[in-house]
Design a protein around this motif. Sequence first.
Motif, PDB file in Angstrom:
ATOM      1  N   SER A  87      39.315  44.853  44.812  1.00 31.29           N
ATOM      2  CA  SER A  87      38.754  45.080  42.736  1.00 31.29           C
ATOM      3  C   SER A  87      39.869  45.522  41.808  1.00 31.29           C
ATOM      4  O   SER A  87      40.840  46.138  41.579  1.00 31.29           O
ATOM      5  N   GLN A  88      40.073  44.374  40.286  1.00 27.40           N
ATOM      6  CA  GLN A  88      41.401  44.860  39.906  1.00 27.40           C
ATOM      7  C   GLN A  88      40.644  46.585  39.440  1.00 27.40           C
ATOM      8  O   GLN A  88      41.649  46.899  39.890  1.00 27.40           O
ATOM      9  N   SER A  89      39.870  46.886  39.021  1.00 27.94           N
ATOM     10  CA  SER A  89      39.316  48.005  38.255  1.00 27.94           C
ATOM     11  C   SER A  89      39.432  49.145  39.538  1.00 27.94           C
ATOM     12  O   SER A  89      39.624  50.454  38.959  1.00 27.94           O
ATOM     13  N   THR A 136      34.437  48.740  40.602  1.00 30.66           N
ATOM     14  CA  THR A 136      32.826  48.035  40.298  1.00 30.66           C
ATOM     15  C   THR A 136      31.804  48.737  41.514  1.00 30.66           C
ATOM     16  O   THR A 136      32.458  49.138  42.170  1.00 30.66           O
ATOM     17  N   VAL A 152      38.688  40.457  29.647  1.00 35.37           N
ATOM     18  CA  VAL A 152      37.481  40.604  30.470  1.00 35.37           C
ATOM     19  C   VAL A 152      37.606  39.312  31.185  1.00 35.37           C
ATOM     20  O   VAL A 152      37.622  39.822  32.199  1.00 35.37           O
ATOM     21  N   SER A 161      39.447  37.848  34.380  1.00 34.47           N
ATOM     22  CA  SER A 161      40.836  38.065  35.187  1.00 34.47           C
ATOM     23  C   SER A 161      41.791  36.984  35.280  1.00 34.47           C
ATOM     24  O   SER A 161      41.122  36.117  35.741  1.00 34.47           O
ATOM     25  N   LYS A 192      35.538  30.810  35.876  1.00 33.46           N
ATOM     26  CA  LYS A 192      36.931  31.157  34.089  1.00 33.46           C
ATOM     27  C   LYS A 192      36.039  30.457  32.945  1.00 33.46           C
ATOM     28  O   LYS A 192      35.763  30.799  31.595  1.00 33.46           O
ATOM     29  N   GLU A 199      32.084  31.733  31.842  1.00 38.45           N
ATOM     30  CA  GLU A 199      32.420  33.052  31.338  1.00 38.45           C
ATOM     31  C   GLU A 199      32.534  33.096  29.588  1.00 38.45           C
ATOM     32  O   GLU A 199      32.696  34.169  29.051  1.00 38.45           O
TER      33      GLU A 199
HETATM   34  O1  M6R Z   1      37.432  44.952  38.828  1.00 38.71           O
HETATM   35  P1  M6R Z   1      37.250  44.289  39.478  1.00 38.71           P
HETATM   36  O2  M6R Z   1      37.748  43.618  39.845  1.00 38.71           O
HETATM   37  O3  M6R Z   1      36.241  45.232  40.782  1.00 38.71           O
HETATM   38  O4  M6R Z   1      36.698  43.282  38.973  1.00 38.71           O
HETATM   39  C1  M6R Z   1      35.746  41.979  39.899  1.00 38.71           C
HETATM   40  C2  M6R Z   1      35.012  41.041  38.494  1.00 38.71           C
HETATM   41  O5  M6R Z   1      33.258  42.071  37.843  1.00 38.71           O
HETATM   42  C3  M6R Z   1      35.474  39.931  37.623  1.00 38.71           C
HETATM   43  O6  M6R Z   1      37.076  40.074  38.608  1.00 38.71           O
HETATM   44  C4  M6R Z   1      34.799  39.483  36.959  1.00 38.71           C
HETATM   45  O7  M6R Z   1      34.013  38.144  38.000  1.00 38.71           O
HETATM   46  C5  M6R Z   1      35.584  38.604  36.167  1.00 38.71           C
HETATM   47  N1  M6R Z   1      35.319  39.285  34.486  1.00 38.71           N
HETATM   48  C6  M6R Z   1      36.284  37.665  35.853  1.00 38.71           C
HETATM   49  O8  M6R Z   1      36.702  36.650  35.381  1.00 38.71           O
END
Ligand code: M6R
Length: 360
Positions: A100-102, A105, A150, A152, A237, A240
């Motif tokens: 997870s980036q953030s 989630t 937004v 990723s 990508k 979105e």
């Molecule tokens: O923060 P996270 O990596 O857990 O987020 C997961 C998805 O919400 C995120 O990768 C989303 O699909 C992106 N907007 C894609 O570009």
Amino acid sequence: EKGGHKHWMSKEIHEQPAVLDASLSHYLADGLTEGPLSEIDLSGVRRVVMVACGTAYYACHVAKYWIEQLARIPVEIDVASEYRYREPPIEDGTLAIFVSQSGETADTLAALRYCKNQARTLAVVNVPTSSIAREADAALPILAGAEIGVASTKAFTCQLAVLACVALKAAADKNRLGPEQITAEGEALRRLPALISTALRGEHDLEALSRNLSEATDILFLGRGAMYPLALEGALKLKEISYIHAEGYASGELKHGPIALIDESVPVIVFAPSDALFGKTVSNMQEVMARGGRVVLVSDREGLAGQSEVWAKVEMPHAPDLWAPLLYAVPAQLLAYHTAIAKGTDVDQPRNLAKSVTVE
Ligand code: M6R
């Protein structure tokens, strides 16, 4: 603040060579014998489960190919919103990886909580202070730096970089690869930032192509092997940020349904480096062209040579077969970015989307 770029997304795409280089140096220090992975012993792992959402899930999907191929450990992948409610059985010897980036989630966090006390848990996150990082047994930061757009981009390639190192560590601990092979694969991986810089220099050509793509109402993405998740990522990508309907398919699945959609109005973007699967993808491409479909072939010089029937070619530098997904993320990102620009949509803050999905 955006370093001369019009959008965060563009800045973050162009930051990739630098952040990837830093992340790879950190994880590949002394052939994995130093650095954060040296403290993680994967010799007892019998099964890997990888859970995430969106783009982070596609990073897991790529890593499944790497871990299965290099370490010969079976890997199950799932999107967090399905995994958590499916309540799957967890076998002894399972390593559960949450990407997870953030790190916030909601579904991914709930899936982690479900696995806790049943499996060893590992978080691959961009925010080291996040809930997912704190609650997992161990956390591996991807070191991408703050990602504001937004969509990723650099987080995806940094997730891939860290997961590639995890796959190498698993292969080493399972005695599937000796120290020289680990060093050789590590060196091959370390070439990716420079290859990405080369790919970024081709941005202008992609811009022109994207103006054409922006007229389409439906676009298909195809790939085989580890390029299949790249096809899924390319489609996500694009939809979105440009709001064009796009779907990614495994090339071999084309004749099982989606080929019915093909006509002159549907561009088909094919990610196909000249690897062992290239010939198979070429035959799928020919099936598309025989029905009037407009193929955009993204490949290296060797792959593009002789493909005179395709509608457009996008040339990538030649990459080591195993690690090519990191490189092919770049055309996926640039095509989406420039198509969205051509359509005039808000690329950094697309409608209906939040950067971090903290509610289910
Ligand atoms: O923060 P996270 O990596 O857990 O987020 C997961 C998805 O919400 C995120 O990768 C989303 O699909 C992106 N907007 C894609 O570009």
